[in-house]
Design a protein around this motif. Structure first.
Motif, PDB file in Angstrom:
ATOM      1  N   MET A   1      -5.558  39.109  49.307  1.00 51.29           N
ATOM      2  CA  MET A   1      -4.238  39.661  49.050  1.00 51.29           C
ATOM      3  C   MET A   1      -4.370  41.073  48.476  1.00 51.29           C
ATOM      4  SD  MET A   1      -1.832  37.592  49.932  1.00 51.29           S
ATOM      5  CE  MET A   1      -0.428  38.277  49.116  1.00 51.29           C
ATOM      6  N   PRO A   2      -3.505  41.949  48.897  1.00 51.08           N
ATOM      7  CA  PRO A   2      -3.523  43.308  48.354  1.00 51.08           C
ATOM      8  C   PRO A   2      -3.211  43.294  46.854  1.00 51.08           C
ATOM      9  CG  PRO A   2      -2.129  43.168  50.290  1.00 51.08           C
ATOM     10  CD  PRO A   2      -2.492  41.771  49.916  1.00 51.08           C
ATOM     11  N   GLU A   3      -3.774  44.259  46.161  1.00 47.77           N
ATOM     12  CA  GLU A   3      -3.544  44.389  44.722  1.00 47.77           C
ATOM     13  C   GLU A   3      -2.948  45.758  44.418  1.00 47.77           C
ATOM     14  OE1 GLU A   3      -7.172  43.421  42.734  1.00 47.77           O
ATOM     15  OE2 GLU A   3      -7.192  41.378  43.532  1.00 47.77           O
ATOM     16  N   ALA A   4      -2.624  45.988  43.154  1.00 44.06           N
ATOM     17  CA  ALA A   4      -1.978  47.241  42.755  1.00 44.06           C
ATOM     18  C   ALA A   4      -2.733  48.490  43.216  1.00 44.06           C
ATOM     19  CB  ALA A   4      -1.751  47.261  41.243  1.00 44.06           C
ATOM     20  N   PRO A   5      -4.072  48.549  43.123  1.00 41.40           N
ATOM     21  CA  PRO A   5      -4.761  49.756  43.608  1.00 41.40           C
ATOM     22  C   PRO A   5      -4.546  50.007  45.107  1.00 41.40           C
ATOM     23  CG  PRO A   5      -6.200  48.524  42.157  1.00 41.40           C
ATOM     24  CD  PRO A   5      -5.001  47.648  42.431  1.00 41.40           C
ATOM     25  N   ASP A   6      -4.431  48.925  45.904  1.00 41.58           N
ATOM     26  CA  ASP A   6      -4.141  49.095  47.331  1.00 41.58           C
ATOM     27  C   ASP A   6      -2.758  49.719  47.510  1.00 41.58           C
ATOM     28  OD1 ASP A   6      -6.543  47.681  48.119  1.00 41.58           O
ATOM     29  OD2 ASP A   6      -5.503  45.837  47.538  1.00 41.58           O
ATOM     30  N   GLY A   7      -1.797  49.214  46.753  1.00 38.91           N
ATOM     31  CA  GLY A   7      -0.443  49.758  46.820  1.00 38.91           C
ATOM     32  C   GLY A   7      -0.362  51.174  46.293  1.00 38.91           C
ATOM     33  N   ALA A   8      -1.158  51.478  45.266  1.00 38.63           N
ATOM     34  CA  ALA A   8      -1.172  52.837  44.710  1.00 38.63           C
ATOM     35  C   ALA A   8      -1.662  53.835  45.754  1.00 38.63           C
ATOM     36  CB  ALA A   8      -2.054  52.889  43.465  1.00 38.63           C
ATOM     37  N   LYS A   9      -2.622  53.416  46.564  1.00 40.66           N
ATOM     38  CA  LYS A   9      -3.136  54.298  47.624  1.00 40.66           C
ATOM     39  C   LYS A   9      -2.034  54.571  48.653  1.00 40.66           C
ATOM     40  CE  LYS A   9      -6.813  54.773  50.983  1.00 40.66           C
ATOM     41  NZ  LYS A   9      -6.753  54.330  52.329  1.00 40.66           N
ATOM     42  N   PHE A  10      -1.339  53.506  49.093  1.00 40.95           N
ATOM     43  CA  PHE A  10      -0.240  53.680  50.046  1.00 40.95           C
ATOM     44  C   PHE A  10       0.840  54.571  49.427  1.00 40.95           C
ATOM     45  CE2 PHE A  10       3.839  52.621  51.890  1.00 40.95           C
ATOM     46  CZ  PHE A  10       3.568  52.647  53.240  1.00 40.95           C
ATOM     47  N   TYR A  11       1.165  54.323  48.162  1.00 36.54           N
ATOM     48  CA  TYR A  11       2.173  55.113  47.460  1.00 36.54           C
ATOM     49  C   TYR A  11       1.776  56.588  47.440  1.00 36.54           C
ATOM     50  CZ  TYR A  11       5.365  56.753  43.897  1.00 36.54           C
ATOM     51  OH  TYR A  11       6.344  57.459  43.240  1.00 36.54           O
ATOM     52  N   ALA A  12       0.533  56.871  47.102  1.00 34.95           N
ATOM     53  CA  ALA A  12       0.055  58.263  47.033  1.00 34.95           C
ATOM     54  C   ALA A  12       0.159  58.953  48.388  1.00 34.95           C
ATOM     55  CB  ALA A  12      -1.382  58.303  46.526  1.00 34.95           C
ATOM     56  N   GLU A  13      -0.082  58.212  49.445  1.00 36.23           N
ATOM     57  CA  GLU A  13      -0.056  58.791  50.791  1.00 36.23           C
ATOM     58  C   GLU A  13       1.351  58.940  51.364  1.00 36.23           C
ATOM     59  OE1 GLU A  13      -2.542  56.048  52.900  1.00 36.23           O
ATOM     60  OE2 GLU A  13      -4.387  56.881  52.055  1.00 36.23           O
ATOM     61  N   ASN A  14       2.290  58.127  50.913  1.00 43.49           N
ATOM     62  CA  ASN A  14       3.594  58.073  51.571  1.00 43.49           C
ATOM     63  C   ASN A  14       4.818  58.297  50.688  1.00 43.49           C
ATOM     64  OD1 ASN A  14       2.912  57.033  54.435  1.00 43.49           O
ATOM     65  ND2 ASN A  14       1.723  55.736  53.061  1.00 43.49           N
ATOM     66  N   CYS A  15       4.672  58.213  49.384  1.00 44.38           N
ATOM     67  CA  CYS A  15       5.855  58.187  48.523  1.00 44.38           C
ATOM     68  C   CYS A  15       5.913  59.304  47.470  1.00 44.38           C
ATOM     69  CB  CYS A  15       5.941  56.840  47.812  1.00 44.38           C
ATOM     70  SG  CYS A  15       5.770  55.406  48.895  1.00 44.38           S
ATOM     71  N   VAL A  16       4.757  59.828  47.088  1.00 42.58           N
ATOM     72  CA  VAL A  16       4.679  60.797  45.995  1.00 42.58           C
ATOM     73  C   VAL A  16       5.524  62.039  46.244  1.00 42.58           C
ATOM     74  CG1 VAL A  16       3.100  62.384  44.809  1.00 42.58           C
ATOM     75  CG2 VAL A  16       2.484  60.005  45.095  1.00 42.58           C
ATOM     76  N   GLU A  70      20.393  57.737  58.950  1.00 42.25           N
ATOM     77  CA  GLU A  70      21.408  57.098  58.117  1.00 42.25           C
ATOM     78  C   GLU A  70      20.873  56.754  56.731  1.00 42.25           C
ATOM     79  OE1 GLU A  70      22.525  53.805  60.519  1.00 42.25           O
ATOM     80  OE2 GLU A  70      23.704  55.029  61.870  1.00 42.25           O
ATOM     81  N   ARG A  71      19.609  57.001  56.482  1.00 43.69           N
ATOM     82  CA  ARG A  71      19.006  56.703  55.188  1.00 43.69           C
ATOM     83  C   ARG A  71      18.078  57.849  54.818  1.00 43.69           C
ATOM     84  NH1 ARG A  71      15.790  51.627  54.947  1.00 43.69           N
ATOM     85  NH2 ARG A  71      13.979  52.751  54.213  1.00 43.69           N
ATOM     86  N   ALA A  72      17.899  58.052  53.555  1.00 47.32           N
ATOM     87  CA  ALA A  72      17.062  59.162  53.111  1.00 47.32           C
ATOM     88  C   ALA A  72      15.578  58.854  53.266  1.00 47.32           C
ATOM     89  CB  ALA A  72      17.366  59.478  51.653  1.00 47.32           C
ATOM     90  N   MET A  73      15.211  57.595  53.199  1.00 43.61           N
ATOM     91  CA  MET A  73      13.806  57.210  53.220  1.00 43.61           C
ATOM     92  C   MET A  73      13.403  56.690  54.598  1.00 43.61           C
ATOM     93  SD  MET A  73      12.043  54.747  50.440  1.00 43.61           S
ATOM     94  CE  MET A  73      11.816  53.273  51.396  1.00 43.61           C
ATOM     95  N   PRO A  74      12.197  57.020  55.043  1.00 40.46           N
ATOM     96  CA  PRO A  74      11.756  56.492  56.347  1.00 40.46           C
ATOM     97  C   PRO A  74      11.544  54.988  56.297  1.00 40.46           C
ATOM     98  CG  PRO A  74       9.971  57.653  55.272  1.00 40.46           C
ATOM     99  CD  PRO A  74      11.193  57.873  54.429  1.00 40.46           C
ATOM    100  N   GLN A  75      11.621  54.348  57.443  1.00 40.76           N
ATOM    101  CA  GLN A  75      11.328  52.928  57.557  1.00 40.76           C
ATOM    102  C   GLN A  75       9.837  52.772  57.768  1.00 40.76           C
ATOM    103  OE1 GLN A  75      13.943  50.793  60.264  1.00 40.76           O
ATOM    104  NE2 GLN A  75      15.307  52.551  60.243  1.00 40.76           N
ATOM    105  N   PHE A  76       9.222  51.838  57.060  1.00 39.72           N
ATOM    106  CA  PHE A  76       7.784  51.674  57.144  1.00 39.72           C
ATOM    107  C   PHE A  76       7.347  50.405  57.859  1.00 39.72           C
ATOM    108  CE2 PHE A  76       8.094  54.572  53.527  1.00 39.72           C
ATOM    109  CZ  PHE A  76       7.167  55.527  53.910  1.00 39.72           C
ATOM    110  N   LEU A 100       2.612  46.945  52.697  1.00 35.21           N
ATOM    111  CA  LEU A 100       3.830  46.849  51.895  1.00 35.21           C
ATOM    112  C   LEU A 100       3.698  45.801  50.799  1.00 35.21           C
ATOM    113  CD1 LEU A 100       6.665  47.355  54.508  1.00 35.21           C
ATOM    114  CD2 LEU A 100       5.376  49.031  53.189  1.00 35.21           C
ATOM    115  N   ALA A 101       2.918  44.761  51.046  1.00 32.72           N
ATOM    116  CA  ALA A 101       2.644  43.766  50.005  1.00 32.72           C
ATOM    117  C   ALA A 101       1.923  44.445  48.842  1.00 32.72           C
ATOM    118  CB  ALA A 101       1.821  42.621  50.567  1.00 32.72           C
ATOM    119  N   GLY A 102       0.956  45.295  49.157  1.00 32.33           N
ATOM    120  CA  GLY A 102       0.262  46.048  48.117  1.00 32.33           C
ATOM    121  C   GLY A 102       1.197  46.990  47.384  1.00 32.33           C
ATOM    122  N   LEU A 103       2.088  47.618  48.121  1.00 29.96           N
ATOM    123  CA  LEU A 103       3.052  48.528  47.504  1.00 29.96           C
ATOM    124  C   LEU A 103       3.967  47.775  46.548  1.00 29.96           C
ATOM    125  CD1 LEU A 103       4.228  51.370  47.251  1.00 29.96           C
ATOM    126  CD2 LEU A 103       5.680  50.856  49.220  1.00 29.96           C
TER     127      LEU A 103
END
Length: 112
Positions: A1-16, A70-76, A100-103
């Motif tokens: 299962m993905p963990e917080a560091p996996d989600g942090a990587k996705f966040y850094a690449e797509n959300c920051v 119709e939305r400000a954020m892209p669909q992932f 997305l589970a990691g995120l």
């Protein structure tokens, strides 16, 4: 299962760029958007202290009939739907794209 560091990587690449490194909605592109990005550190506080997994996942994944304009954020969700893991959403194990589970785990970890 993905963990917080996996989600942090996705966040850094797509959300920051919009939500900022801290998740408070103060990214470099935030000022250029029509509506301010959400403060992602307050999602639980705004939901009576419980992280709103279903709502967060639904918004991040994106509704299939809702166009990006119709939305400000892209669909992932679309391209990720082939690599899923079971995530408990409202007591039900729900197939969720691995990234997305990691995120979700990461976003849950930054709540204040």
């Amino acid at each position: 299962m993905p963990e917080a560091p996996d989600g942090a990587k996705f966040y850094a690449e797509n959300c920051v760029s919009c939500h900022g490194a801290s998740g408070k909605g103060n990214g470099a592109l935030a000022a250029e958007l029509d509506s301010a990005p959400a403060d992602l550190t307050l999602l639980a506080r705004k939901n009576d202290g419980t992280f709103p997994r279903a709502q967060a996942l639904s918004y991040i994944y994106g509704h299939p009939e809702q166009r990006h304009m119709e939305r400000a954020m892209p669909q992932f969700g679309g391209a990720m739907a082939h690599d899923t893991v079971p995530v408990e959403i409202n007591g039900i194990l729900t197939p969720t794209p691995r990234e997305l589970a990691g995120l979700l785990v990461y976003l849950e970890s930054i709540q204040r």
